[in-house]
Design a protein around this motif. Structure first.
Motif, PDB file in Angstrom:
ATOM      1  N   PHE A 177       0.846  -1.204   0.000  1.00 49.69           N
ATOM      2  CA  PHE A 177       0.000   0.000   0.000  1.00 49.69           C
ATOM      3  C   PHE A 177       0.877   1.248   0.000  1.00 49.69           C
ATOM      4  CE2 PHE A 177      -1.469   3.522   2.590  1.00 49.69           C
ATOM      5  CZ  PHE A 177      -2.615   3.917   1.888  1.00 49.69           C
ATOM      6  N   ASP A 178       1.918   1.236   0.802  1.00 48.73           N
ATOM      7  CA  ASP A 178       2.856   2.354   0.866  1.00 48.73           C
ATOM      8  C   ASP A 178       3.428   2.655  -0.513  1.00 48.73           C
ATOM      9  OD1 ASP A 178       3.596   4.161   2.762  1.00 48.73           O
ATOM     10  OD2 ASP A 178       5.285   3.012   3.553  1.00 48.73           O
ATOM     11  N   LEU A 181       1.322   7.406  -6.467  1.00 48.98           N
ATOM     12  CA  LEU A 181       0.279   8.412  -6.655  1.00 48.98           C
ATOM     13  C   LEU A 181       0.723   9.790  -6.146  1.00 48.98           C
ATOM     14  CD1 LEU A 181      -2.831   6.277  -5.606  1.00 48.98           C
ATOM     15  CD2 LEU A 181      -2.013   6.796  -7.918  1.00 48.98           C
ATOM     16  N   ASP A 182       2.035   9.950  -5.946  1.00 49.26           N
ATOM     17  CA  ASP A 182       2.635  11.228  -5.550  1.00 49.26           C
ATOM     18  C   ASP A 182       2.206  11.700  -4.174  1.00 49.26           C
ATOM     19  OD1 ASP A 182       4.084  11.453  -7.958  1.00 49.26           O
ATOM     20  OD2 ASP A 182       2.340  12.308  -8.986  1.00 49.26           O
ATOM     21  N   VAL A 183       1.919  10.767  -3.276  1.00 53.56           N
ATOM     22  CA  VAL A 183       1.633  11.109  -1.890  1.00 53.56           C
ATOM     23  C   VAL A 183       2.955  11.219  -1.151  1.00 53.56           C
ATOM     24  CG1 VAL A 183       0.545  10.326   0.254  1.00 53.56           C
ATOM     25  CG2 VAL A 183      -0.617   9.976  -1.936  1.00 53.56           C
ATOM     26  N   GLU A 184       3.090  12.217  -0.299  1.00 54.89           N
ATOM     27  CA  GLU A 184       4.339  12.450   0.416  1.00 54.89           C
ATOM     28  C   GLU A 184       4.737  11.229   1.251  1.00 54.89           C
ATOM     29  OE1 GLU A 184       6.335  14.942   0.167  1.00 54.89           O
ATOM     30  OE2 GLU A 184       5.100  16.224  -1.113  1.00 54.89           O
ATOM     31  N   GLU A 199      -2.659  10.028   7.034  1.00 53.01           N
ATOM     32  CA  GLU A 199      -2.507  11.185   6.148  1.00 53.01           C
ATOM     33  C   GLU A 199      -2.412  10.745   4.688  1.00 53.01           C
ATOM     34  OE1 GLU A 199      -0.115  14.283   9.102  1.00 53.01           O
ATOM     35  OE2 GLU A 199       1.004  12.738   7.993  1.00 53.01           O
ATOM     36  N   LYS A 200      -1.792   9.612   4.441  1.00 50.42           N
ATOM     37  CA  LYS A 200      -1.694   9.112   3.065  1.00 50.42           C
ATOM     38  C   LYS A 200      -3.075   8.745   2.518  1.00 50.42           C
ATOM     39  CE  LYS A 200       3.044   7.430   3.461  1.00 50.42           C
ATOM     40  NZ  LYS A 200       3.964   6.279   3.495  1.00 50.42           N
ATOM     41  N   LEU A 201      -3.886   8.118   3.348  1.00 53.15           N
ATOM     42  CA  LEU A 201      -5.243   7.766   2.923  1.00 53.15           C
ATOM     43  C   LEU A 201      -6.056   9.012   2.594  1.00 53.15           C
ATOM     44  CD1 LEU A 201      -6.076   4.908   5.451  1.00 53.15           C
ATOM     45  CD2 LEU A 201      -5.949   4.670   2.970  1.00 53.15           C
TER      46      LEU A 201
END
Length: 237
Positions: A144-145, A151-154, A161-163
Motif C-alpha cells: 500500500f505504501d 500516486l505522488d503522496v508524500e 494522512e496518506k489515505l
C-alpha cells in the motif's frame, strides 16, 4: 481387481489431478505408478505413487496418495439404506498448486508499470502459499505504501494522512478509504503486535490490496484504451 482400479485419482483413462502449471485440476496421463501396502498391529495402510503429465500444458509432476484403515468416516447411503464407510485419502503433489494463485493481471502489465510493486505483490503470494501470514500482512501494508508513493503522496505522511491525501486527490472514494484503513490497521497489528491473521482474514486483506492495485495500475490504463476506441459519433440515448 488390480490396485489401479482403486486409485485415489480415479480409473486409468479418467484420472484427474491438480496441475501446478495450469493451477487447476486437469485430465492427466499416467507415466508411472507404484502401490505399496503395509500392515501393523491393528492398522493397515496403502501408499500410491505417480508421475503424471497434464494433457493440457504437458507439465510433468509427481503425486502421492496415502490412506489407512483407521482414518475414515461413516455416512448413511439413502440409495442402499445402509451405513457406509469411506476412507480418507491424503493427496500430496510436487510441485504443489498455489493456494493463492496469481491473477492474470499481475504479470507483465504490472511489472512494466512498477517493478518494485510487482516484486512486493509476488512476495506476498509466496508468503501466503508458504503459510507465513504475519509476513504477508506486513507485506500488504508495504505494498500500500508503494501505491501511495506512485500516486505522488508524500512519503513522510502517516498512513492516515496518506489515505486522506489519496481521497482528496480523487484516487479513492470515502468508502474505499474506510476499507483501506482496515487493511492498514491489520498490517500494523501484524508488524507491531505479531498478530497472525487467519486464512479467511488474510484472503480479505489480499482482496482489498488487489482491488487497489488493479484499479490504479491496470484498470485505469484499460479504461483509457477503451475510451480511444469508442466511436465519437453521437448515438441516441
Amino acid at each position: 481387481m488390480s490396485d489401479s482400479d482403486y486409485s485415489a485419482f480415479g480409473k486409468l483413462d479418467l484420472r484427474r489431478a491438480a496441475c501446478p502449471e495450469c493451477e487447476k485440476e486437469t485430465r492427466v496421463d499416467t507415466l508411472f505408478e507404484k502401490y505399496q501396502r503395509w500392515d501393523a498391529p491393528d492398522i493397515q495402510g496403502k501408499e500410491e505413487y505417480y508421475v503424471f503429465q497434464c494433457r493440457g500444458c504437458e507439465t510433468i509432476f509427481f503425486a502421492k496418495a496415502s490412506s489407512n484403515s483407521e482414518d475414515y468416516f461413516l455416512y448413511y447411503d439413502h440409495t442402499t439404506g445402509k451405513e457406509e464407510i469411506e476412507y480418507n485419502e491424503v493427496k500430496t503433489l510436487w510441485p504443489s498448486v498455489p493456494k493463492t494463485p496469481t491473477p492474470s493481471w499481475a504479470g507483465f502489465n504490472l511489472s512494466s508499470s512498477d517493478q518494485v510493486l510487482f516484486d512486493l505483490l509476488h512476495s506476498i503470494y509466496k508468503a501466503m502459499n508458504n503459510e507465513m501470514p504475519i509476513l504477508a500482512a506486513i507485506g500488504m501494508r508495504t505494498a500500500f505504501d508503494r501505491v501511495s508513493l506512485f500516486l505522488d503522496v508524500e512519503s513522510h505522511f502517516s498512513f492516515a494522512e496518506k489515505l486522506e491525501a489519496m481521497r482528496k486527490g480523487g484516487h479513492i472514494s470515502g468508502v474505499q478509504k474506510g476499507i483501506l484503513e482496515v487493511l492498514i490497521n491489520a498490517g500494523n497489528a501484524a508488524a507491531h503486535a505479531g498478530w497472525s491473521p487467519k486464512p479467511q482474514q488474510l484472503k480479505t486483506m489480499l482482496e482489498i490490496l488487489e482491488a487497489l492495485i488493479r484499479d490504479q495500475f491496470i484498470l485505469k490504463a484499460e479504461v483509457a484504451e477503451l475510451a480511444k476506441k469508442v466511436p465519437k459519433k453521437p448515438f441516441p440515448s
